[in-house]
Enzyme design. Structure first.
Site, PDB file in Angstrom:
ATOM      1  CG  ASN A 107      -3.643  -1.936   6.908  1.00  0.00           C
ATOM      2  OD1 ASN A 107      -3.469  -1.616   5.729  1.00  0.00           O
ATOM      3  ND2 ASN A 107      -4.742  -2.544   7.322  1.00  0.00           N
ATOM      4  CE1 TYR A 139      -9.652  -2.396   0.209  1.00  0.00           C
ATOM      5  CE2 TYR A 139      -8.669  -0.512  -0.895  1.00  0.00           C
ATOM      6  CZ  TYR A 139      -8.547  -1.632  -0.094  1.00  0.00           C
ATOM      7  OH  TYR A 139      -7.314  -1.990   0.406  1.00  0.00           O
ATOM      8  CD  GLU A 185      -9.306  -8.773  -3.426  1.00  0.00           C
ATOM      9  OE1 GLU A 185     -10.134  -8.332  -2.607  1.00  0.00           O
ATOM     10  OE2 GLU A 185      -8.203  -9.254  -3.069  1.00  0.00           O
ATOM     11  CG  HIS A 229      -5.629  -5.968  -0.240  1.00  0.00           C
ATOM     12  ND1 HIS A 229      -6.853  -5.875   0.374  1.00  0.00           N
ATOM     13  CD2 HIS A 229      -5.773  -6.898  -1.247  1.00  0.00           C
ATOM     14  CE1 HIS A 229      -7.707  -6.694  -0.245  1.00  0.00           C
ATOM     15  NE2 HIS A 229      -7.078  -7.318  -1.227  1.00  0.00           N
ATOM     16  CE  LYS A 239      -4.175  -1.959   2.158  1.00  0.00           C
ATOM     17  NZ  LYS A 239      -4.998  -1.958   3.402  1.00  0.00           N
TER      18      LYS A 239
HETATM   19  P1  ADP Z   1      -8.108  -6.281   5.810  1.00  0.00           P
HETATM   20  O1  ADP Z   1      -7.254  -5.392   4.919  1.00  0.00           O
HETATM   21  O2  ADP Z   1      -7.333  -6.771   7.009  1.00  0.00           O
HETATM   22  O3  ADP Z   1      -8.801  -7.382   5.056  1.00  0.00           O
HETATM   23  P2  ADP Z   1     -10.687  -4.888   5.865  1.00  0.00           P
HETATM   24  O4  ADP Z   1     -11.021  -5.654   4.625  1.00  0.00           O
HETATM   25  O5  ADP Z   1     -11.655  -4.931   7.005  1.00  0.00           O
HETATM   26  O6  ADP Z   1      -9.256  -5.334   6.449  1.00  0.00           O
HETATM   27  O7  ADP Z   1     -10.489  -3.343   5.520  1.00  0.00           O
HETATM   28  C1  ADP Z   1      -9.878  -2.958   4.304  1.00  0.00           C
HETATM   29  C2  ADP Z   1      -8.916  -1.833   4.603  1.00  0.00           C
HETATM   30  O8  ADP Z   1      -9.640  -0.691   5.035  1.00  0.00           O
HETATM   31  C3  ADP Z   1      -7.917  -2.090   5.732  1.00  0.00           C
HETATM   32  O9  ADP Z   1      -6.803  -2.855   5.336  1.00  0.00           O
HETATM   33  C4  ADP Z   1      -7.536  -0.682   6.141  1.00  0.00           C
HETATM   34  O10 ADP Z   1      -6.587  -0.091   5.246  1.00  0.00           O
HETATM   35  C5  ADP Z   1      -8.878   0.045   6.006  1.00  0.00           C
HETATM   36  N1  ADP Z   1      -9.615   0.033   7.270  1.00  0.00           N
HETATM   37  C6  ADP Z   1     -10.207  -1.022   7.888  1.00  0.00           C
HETATM   38  N2  ADP Z   1     -10.829  -0.672   9.021  1.00  0.00           N
HETATM   39  C7  ADP Z   1     -10.631   0.665   9.151  1.00  0.00           C
HETATM   40  C8  ADP Z   1     -11.019   1.644  10.101  1.00  0.00           C
HETATM   41  N3  ADP Z   1     -11.751   1.307  11.186  1.00  0.00           N
HETATM   42  N4  ADP Z   1     -10.628   2.937   9.910  1.00  0.00           N
HETATM   43  C9  ADP Z   1      -9.913   3.279   8.821  1.00  0.00           C
HETATM   44  N5  ADP Z   1      -9.501   2.405   7.858  1.00  0.00           N
HETATM   45  C10 ADP Z   1      -9.863   1.113   8.022  1.00  0.00           C
HETATM   46 MG    MG Z   2     -10.220  -7.214   3.518  1.00  0.00          MG
END
Ligand code: ADP
Ligand code: MG
Length: 140
Positions: free
Chosen positions: A114, A51, A128, A117, A11
């Site tokens: 974070n 997304y 994807e 992905h 990312k």
């Molecule tokens: P993952 O990437 O672990 O599968 P999710 O699919 O739930 O997590 O969320 C997609 C992405 O959205 C996350 O990797 C993160 O970058 C962002 N995200 C998730 N939850 C939050 C939140 N509460 N606040 C801000 N950004 C978030």
């Molecule tokens: Mg996810």
């Protein structure tokens, strides 16, 4: 166990901090193979489409802004149990909760920034990979 493909993004927060090589090394050290890879800068429609499953979530707009804030590395990874293996390597969504040795524990900044992905299941992996790569871009 089955050979699977999964989809990965390094990312913007990680690319911006010069962490492409470090994260790729963590990925390839697990035995996962890179089948396709490119550095791209997503535009808004592309990020919103990617997304789309999150469009009702309160953080959707912020997430899209972040994902178009700079270049990312998209890749297709392949290996035994690749989907779960890569999810385990990434660690919890919130880096504060991520286990030691994971990408997010090492490099993640916060729950949004974070660093990586990974697809969460076989159906999303297929969708994807196809969102960013044509079949003829996958080696082998
Ligand atoms: P993952 O990437 O672990 O599968 P999710 O699919 O739930 O997590 O969320 C997609 C992405 O959205 C996350 O990797 C993160 O970058 C962002 N995200 C998730 N939850 C939050 C939140 N509460 N606040 C801000 N950004 C978030
Ligand atoms: Mg996810």
């Amino acid at each position: 166990m089955a050979i699977e493909k999964t989809f990965s993004i390094i990312k913007p927060d990680a690319v911006e901090r010069g962490l492409i090589a470090e994260i790729l090394k963590m990925i390839t050290d697990t035995g996962l193979k890179v089948k396709a890879m490119k550095l791209i800068h997503m535009d808004r429609p592309q990020a919103e489409g990617f997304y789309a499953v999150h469009k009702e979530r309160p953080f959707f707009n912020e997430l899209v802004e972040y994902m178009i804030s700079g270049p990312v590395v998209v890749s297709c990874l392949e290996g035994e149990n690749a989907i779960e293996k890569y999810r385990t390597l990434m660690g919890s969504t919130n880096p504060a909760d991520a286990a030691e040795g994971t990408i997010r524990a090492a490099y993640g900044i916060d729950i949004q920034n974070n660093s990586c992905h990974g697809s969460d299941g076989p159906d999303t992996a297929k969708i994807e990979v196809a969102y960013f790569f044509n079949d003829d871009e996958l080696v082998g």
